[in-house]
Design an enzyme around this catalytic site. Structure first.
Site, PDB file in Angstrom:
ATOM      1  N   ARG D 268       3.981  -6.835   9.930  1.00 37.87           N
ATOM      2  CA  ARG D 268       3.185  -6.645   9.361  1.00 37.87           C
ATOM      3  C   ARG D 268       3.191  -8.110   8.141  1.00 37.87           C
ATOM      4  NH1 ARG D 268       2.953  -3.765   3.816  1.00 37.87           N
ATOM      5  NH2 ARG D 268       4.311  -4.916   3.463  1.00 37.87           N
ATOM      6  N   HIS D 272       1.400  -5.674   1.870  1.00 40.32           N
ATOM      7  CA  HIS D 272       0.175  -4.867   2.266  1.00 40.32           C
ATOM      8  C   HIS D 272      -1.109  -4.945   1.796  1.00 40.32           C
ATOM      9  CE1 HIS D 272      -1.829  -0.952   2.660  1.00 40.32           C
ATOM     10  NE2 HIS D 272      -2.158  -1.226   1.835  1.00 40.32           N
ATOM     11  N   TYR D 281      10.446  -4.742  -2.227  1.00 38.56           N
ATOM     12  CA  TYR D 281      10.751  -4.116  -1.290  1.00 38.56           C
ATOM     13  C   TYR D 281      11.116  -4.510   0.121  1.00 38.56           C
ATOM     14  CZ  TYR D 281       5.688  -3.792   0.360  1.00 38.56           C
ATOM     15  OH  TYR D 281       5.248  -4.087   1.112  1.00 38.56           O
TER      16      TYR D 281
HETATM   17  C1  LIG Z   1      -4.246   9.807   2.564  1.00 38.82           C
HETATM   18  C2  LIG Z   1      -4.320   7.891   2.501  1.00 38.82           C
HETATM   19  N1  LIG Z   1      -2.989   8.017   0.902  1.00 38.82           N
HETATM   20  C3  LIG Z   1      -2.678   7.092   1.191  1.00 38.82           C
HETATM   21  C4  LIG Z   1      -3.452   6.243   0.678  1.00 38.82           C
HETATM   22  C5  LIG Z   1      -2.277   5.357   0.058  1.00 38.82           C
HETATM   23  N2  LIG Z   1      -2.224   3.663   1.101  1.00 38.82           N
HETATM   24  C6  LIG Z   1      -3.537   2.548   1.845  1.00 38.82           C
HETATM   25  S1  LIG Z   1      -2.601   2.487   3.249  1.00 38.82           S
HETATM   26  C7  LIG Z   1      -0.969   2.462   2.626  1.00 38.82           C
HETATM   27  C8  LIG Z   1      -0.200   2.680   3.315  1.00 38.82           C
HETATM   28  C9  LIG Z   1      -0.440   3.255   5.306  1.00 38.82           C
HETATM   29  O1  LIG Z   1       0.783   2.571   5.885  1.00 38.82           O
HETATM   30  P1  LIG Z   1       0.474   3.176   7.682  1.00 38.82           P
HETATM   31  O2  LIG Z   1      -0.372   3.715   8.498  1.00 38.82           O
HETATM   32  O3  LIG Z   1       1.906   1.455   8.119  1.00 38.82           O
HETATM   33  O4  LIG Z   1      -0.286   0.990   7.983  1.00 38.82           O
HETATM   34  P2  LIG Z   1      -0.491  -0.401   7.557  1.00 38.82           P
HETATM   35  O5  LIG Z   1      -0.891  -0.439   6.254  1.00 38.82           O
HETATM   36  O6  LIG Z   1       1.069  -0.618   7.528  1.00 38.82           O
HETATM   37  O7  LIG Z   1      -1.212  -1.071   8.575  1.00 38.82           O
HETATM   38  C10 LIG Z   1      -1.069   3.914   1.589  1.00 38.82           C
HETATM   39  C11 LIG Z   1      -0.103   4.531   1.568  1.00 38.82           C
HETATM   40  C12 LIG Z   1      -4.528   6.275   0.961  1.00 38.82           C
HETATM   41  N3  LIG Z   1      -4.525   4.725   1.908  1.00 38.82           N
HETATM   42  N4  LIG Z   1      -4.748   7.550   2.169  1.00 38.82           N
END
Ligand SMILES: Cc1ncc(C[n+]2csc(CCOP(=O)(O)OP(=O)(O)O)c2C)c(N)n1
Ligand SMILES: Cc1ncc(C[n+]2csc(CCOP(=O)(O)OP(=O)(O)O)c2C)c(N)n1
Ligand SMILES: [Mg+2]
Ligand SMILES: [Mg+2]
Lengths: 356, 374, 356, 374
Positions: D268, D272, D281
């Site tokens: 990425r 985020h 971080y």
């Molecule tokens: C159930 C839930 N918990 C927390 C969040 C907040 N949140 C949004 S994106 C994210 C990280 C997701 O990481 P990843 O699965 O690696 O996907 P990426 O963002 O790297 O594409 C979090 C914790 C959420 N959307 N849904």
């Protein structure tokens, strides 16, 4: 286990003389409460997604991992059910976990652990243990966010026997209520009004302030109406909590300019409810409106209305009215202002209770 | 450590012969080298007592004394073997069928029965026994176990080398439970945090009416490895093998080596509970097959053939079992119902005005009911 | 995919002449509704734990796998979140899944899928699709069960925008309401009063009966009070649903012997509520009591009380009273009779509304 | 099938050299043997367009036109490669970052932006595109994908051999999502039911501020095998390799061979979302390392060195990208807010008296507001 640091940084709530108030945002008041609770009790630890290095998406835990180490400020895997489930286990081992849920809409994967485990474990243990877990949930709308980031799930928790549910609206309340939640024996869900995180207020921190603090479950008359004024008519009670306390106070100011006096009761505690304070106000004004962001249908307002009506039926000049969200999923941000109850909508309901 | 796809560990064959100790088996045999005739008699006694208790509970349910009973018959070796591998300071997070582990941990059998009588939700003291409440929501106890183990880590009670201090946590679950998200999350957390947990699955072939093949397409031990957790399959009807395998896992946990998953292959001899009728879904042949693998029979055969025990011993155990059954029967029959107002006692540990008010209301109501009655 | 059978067995609700009523238990009325819906629409399929060979722990799906095959009566892995989650996916593919949750207390692992996916998917799709999933939940206490098998979680679902929630109390209602749920486009949660599963009643099945059926969301006056009798005073309205309809009818009979007339309204639909029917009754009697097993605090009764009071304030002689469970986890079975509202407790509340 | 612990599949090295086709690689190379210069130019164009779109969206967010933006920059090869491996009738269940897949499936970029603008919750038609709504609750779409695939099975759309009929379902998720119970449940269900799902994890190293090491202790591909699902790691910045691996998995699904998990190792590049600050971080070195593995650069290098494309091509793509950006910019600026009353439109498809009443109230309220205003 890597313990990165052990010396607590000074509390964001201030320095040596704890009784001197500091001006803090609501978010920082929570930071201060967490900090001071962790300094006071080494069993307090924080768990959640992104709460460590990042300090949480709202920066509420900013600096706490640096101050207390990775074992006490735990960046967890992305799994709410286990955040709550391991917290229950840690509590059984004698710890006091504070779980941060990143946004309201993400608490549901943990619902089974909250409702069937956390809430019921004390009854199951029948005195042989407690699970004093605190669950912090930034909640509510009005921040222009995408789906699931603006919800108000408090009624689910308030309806759940075994939980305590609080919703502070001011920095000072956030401070002492969280501190108190972290010294009592029961599970507590803290509904944090996220769109008020940046609201400022004076906070008196430290042990002294706690000694003077009221019961965790007392409502607060945020704006009183004198007995004479109430008796003279043209007054009403508005019951609010969390983000709508500000809405109620704004409405009260506008109403005052038109000669209508609103007594604003900030519930602060959603379960148990401080019914006495609300009923006392209802008896004096004879007119009550409840306002929250959650859908009106089976929202907190239903309970307040039912309970107040039962207790003050003969003092009421009009039915208790409720102002809140509609019976639809929280809409897209660009039209959320039409979903959220504002001072105008509240005043419309006030007009209606006054007209009866 | 054995590959997940190796043969299930077995140290005592169904006909009671101690297996020759070569290869992996040698390591496992070594772990129970302290289990001689005397200890095997103890294990046998445990299993026999628990089975007798179970039969009595079933009878009590049929007599209307219990609301329900979930029989553990057939799973005695898995439960006694696992329990005997634990140290006093270890903790157990059970399902609702771990009567054998409860027995070894010293939980009063009457407390277990009070739950199934509908007189309590458990209520034994997990601090005293290290045996936590029965969990009825499938899989929910696994995150608790992992969290508890994270607490153990924070207390510094792993890897000190002090055998009275280092602590492992046994997390029990069934083949059905393995499908729950929370179970997989717990496994993953334990792997990520290297928490001192022994995941102990009693794969008894069935989750009520669903065969294990409806729960997973690959052995659970392999599932564990996918999470970075060593996984091992063991003959769950071989008390020695289970003890060895769980001991190795618990030792690893206590020494800071992280979690292990043990899948004990066993069989739920009775129906799921007394409310269930397994003839509706389970082929009779399966019952017959497993009857030949009974966990008690093989220990008895071994003890008799090696001279480790004789008729006198088995008679004594039987008599002791009957005594236990009688005590339990008496205890249940004499068990008084809880006070109605006790429902308010522990919902909250602190003050709660609404609960206080509702309690007061019910108190008055009960006191005045006779007059009110229409 | 193994399809074990394809020829539907005859409906448990009877034979050729569909308009002839058959006497069925409530459980068997549901079986009949599922059977007939599956025969009428090949997209209807059932999913759940132990619903196939075993026929479900309450035998509600007994015989259906034999009749319709393993692809349409699916014994699932033990995972409620995925039962609901895959049902959403199947619905997006054009199927009409009916999910059986084994007991009330086991629905919570699926809560996130229900609240954030099932309930919100239609709004998210904005017209580009529907998810007509039906969730059947045997609920309520009084069957002498162990923990988690006696709960009443209906308020959680009724408060959730996007869901419809129904709670039939009679075999006939169970039949047509389920059939109707399986022809309309929205997600429906069916709260099945498990301790009434064995109650019998006449059921008219088949298409004819459906044509005559009222709206899914209409309440039913289960016991009427004449206008004259209501006007004369000494009458009250009791609002009940699911398992407490029987309680209300028993109370009404006892009250009648003492000269008090109770109009019993069976809500049948919990969300949306048929407020009109309740308000009409409230206007006539001026006195209302609501009774359910769920905790009173934020239970359905709160919404009924608040809504009826708002609409009929000036017709009410007394506040709406609520009778229900206490604010504690459901107790051990041996003392559940003291937790559950019975006719006695209901009549006590009736006395209180009549005394005002 | 490759063991989960093999080297990630790579067919085009970071410096643009097509890897020699021996061993497993030969099989994968064969699967994209149809991807010659022309097709590679197409892939490049896709990636470039999506990257340009992403940059524009980021700019629009900074200008206050969007509420939020979740950049997919750096993940173009993973997304375009996966999307190009699909057949028209296949279905995709995305997260909130699959802008590249949306692009290939023909979803109007403005609809994606309307979501991030806060003007809708999505609202494109999954029937037309086979691309389902973005899912913001982490992992929740995986059971949907598995359920959808179970529907495909029931429709008989697997294993017919008809390439226009047999259907696969692509289930997208992130490294962070792999920790969610529902993700593991979905994997397990697909294994048990042999559902035609390709589980496609873009392991971009981070879940907001948490490194992948906080999510799992063993490679995800191994996790899959633990569930009985073939697992394969692929260089997620190699569009050819991703296409090959996903094609193999989708073919398997369509032919009735059941699910596969593909873990695409990628990065990425941005924070985020636009609300995030990755400098808090993420070590700078990591950004620098991955800059050398850019998915577009390697295709450009390959095309240039093999004479597959020249400046003219790249200039044309750039111009087309700028056009897209301009169109998108204009579209967003002109995007009108939804009608307030539209919030009531799709909550229920059938009649709902309370919603109707609330809608009527708001309609009146909005109409009379000016007079009411204090
Ligand atoms: C159930 C839930 N918990 C927390 C969040 C907040 N949140 C949004 S994106 C994210 C990280 C997701 O990481 P990843 O699965 O690696 O996907 P990426 O963002 O790297 O594409 C979090 C914790 C959420 N959307 N849904
Ligand atoms: C979350 C949840 N869903 C469903 C049930 C109902 N239920 C009780 S036991 C059981 C089967 C459990 O099987 P397994 O995990 O193999 O344990 P075993 O009964 O074989 O010991 C089910 C489905 C439950 N208790 N909890
Ligand atoms: Mg089992
Ligand atoms: Mg990621």
């Amino acid at each position: 286990m890597t313990t990165t640091a052990t010396r607590p940084a000074p509390s964001p709530a201030g320095g040596a003389d704890e009784s001197t108030p500091t001006t803090l945002t609501l978010a920082k008041a929570i930071t201060a409460a967490l900090h001071d609770a962790m300094a006071a009790d080494e069993k307090v630890l924080l768990m959640g997604e992104d709460i460590g290095r990042l300090g949480g998406v709202f920066r509420v835990t900013d600096g706490l991992q640096a101050a207390f180490g990775e074992d006490r400020v735990v960046d967890t895997p992305l799994a709410e059910a286990s955040i709550l489930g391991t917290a229950v286990g840690l509590a059984l081992r004698g710890y006091r976990p504070v779980c941060e849920i990143q946004f309201d809409g993400f608490v549901y994967p943990a619902f089974s652990q909250i409702v069937s485990q956390l809430a019921k474990m004390p009854a199951r243990l029948a005195g042989a243990g407690t699970v004093p877990v605190v669950v912090r949930i930034p909640y509510g709308g009005g921040i222009g966010a995408v789906e699931h980031h603006s919800e108000s799930p408090e009624a689910y928790f308030a309806h759940t026997a075994g939980l305590r549910v609080i919703a502070p609206a001011t920095p000072q309340d956030a401070y002492w209520m969280l501190r108190q939640a972290l010294t009592q024996p029961d599970p507590v869900v803290v509904m944090e009004p996220k769109r008020r995180y940046w609201d400022k207020g004076d906070v008196t921190a430290g042990a002294a302030s706690l000694a003077e603090a009221p019961s965790l479950h007392s409502a607060r008359v945020a704006r009183p109406v004198t007995a004479e004024r109430a008796a003279a008519g043209g007054a009403a009670t508005v019951v609010a909590y969390g983000p709508t306390v500000r809405v109620a106070l704004d409405a009260a100011q506008a109403a005052a300019e038109e000669g209508v006096e609103l007594e604003v009761v900030d519930l602060r505690s959603l379960s148990p409810l401080d019914t006495d304070t609300v009923v006392a106000s209802a008896r004096r004004t004879g007119r009550v409106v409840v306002v929250h962001e959650a859908p009106v249908f089976l929202g907190l307002g239903a309970e307040v209305a039912a309970r107040v009506t039962e207790a003050a039926f003969h003092s009421l000049e009009a039915p208790v009215l409720r102002v809140g969200g509609f019976a639809v999923p929280y809409p897209a941000a660009r039209i959320e202002e039409h979903y959220l109850p504002d001072a105008e909508r509240l005043l419309d309901a006030v007009d209606r209770v006054l007209a009866r | 450590m054995p590959a997940a796809t190796a043969e299930p560990v077995q140290l005592l064959s169904p006909d009671g012969v101690r297996q020759d100790a070569s290869g992996d088996r040698a390591r496992h045999a070594e772990l129970v080298s302290g289990v001689g005739a005397e200890q095997l008699r103890e294990r046998y006694r445990d299993m026999a007592m628990v089975r007798r208790f179970d039969a009595e509970a079933t009878a009590l349910q049929r007599q209307g004394e219990l609301a329900l009973w979930a029989s553990g018959t057939g799973q005695e070796a898995a439960q006694i073997g696992a329990a005997r591998a634990l140290a006093a300071q270890d903790h157990v997070f059970p399902t609702y069928r771990e009567h054998g582990i409860a027995w070894v941990r010293g939980v009063d059998p009457l407390q277990v029965l009070s739950l199934y009588r509908g007189a309590s939700h458990g209520g034994w003291d997990p601090t005293a026994s290290g045996f936590h409440p029965y969990t009825l929501v499938i899989g929910a106890q696994l995150p608790h176990a992992t969290g508890y183990a994270m607490g153990v880590q924070r207390d510094g009670d792993v890897g000190t080398g002090d055998p009275a201090r280092d602590t492992a946590v046994l997390a029990c679950f069934g083949d059905g439970a393995s499908s729950q998200g929370e179970v997989n999350e717990a496994l993953n957390w334990a792997a990520v945090f290297q928490a001192p947990v022994v995941f102990f699955c009693q794969n008894n072939g069935w989750a009520i009416s669903s065969p294990a093949s409806r729960q997973f397409a690959a052995p659970l031990a392999r599932r564990a490895e996918g999470f970075g957790v060593p996984g091992v399959q063991v003959d769950g009807n071989d008390v020695l093998a289970v003890e060895a395998v769980v001991r190795e896992a618990a030792d690893r946990a206590r020494s800071g080596g992280g979690p292990t998953l043990v899948e004990a292959l066993t069989f739920r001899v009775a129906a799921h509970t007394t409310s269930d009728d397994s003839s509706r879904y389970r082929p009779r042949e399966e019952d017959e097959l497993w009857a030949t693998r009974d966990p008690l029979t093989r220990v008895e055969a071994h003890l008799r053939s090696t001279g480790g025990a004789d008729d006198a011993f088995f008679d004594a155990v039987r008599a002791e079992g009957d005594e236990l059954a009688a005590r339990v029967r008496r205890g249940v029959r004499e068990m008084s119902d809880p006070e109605p107002l006790s429902m308010f006692d522990h919902a909250y540990a602190g003050d709660h005005p609404l609960v206080a008010q509702e309690r007061a209301w019910l108190e008055t109501w009960i006191a005045t009911e006779p007059e009110e009655a229409r």
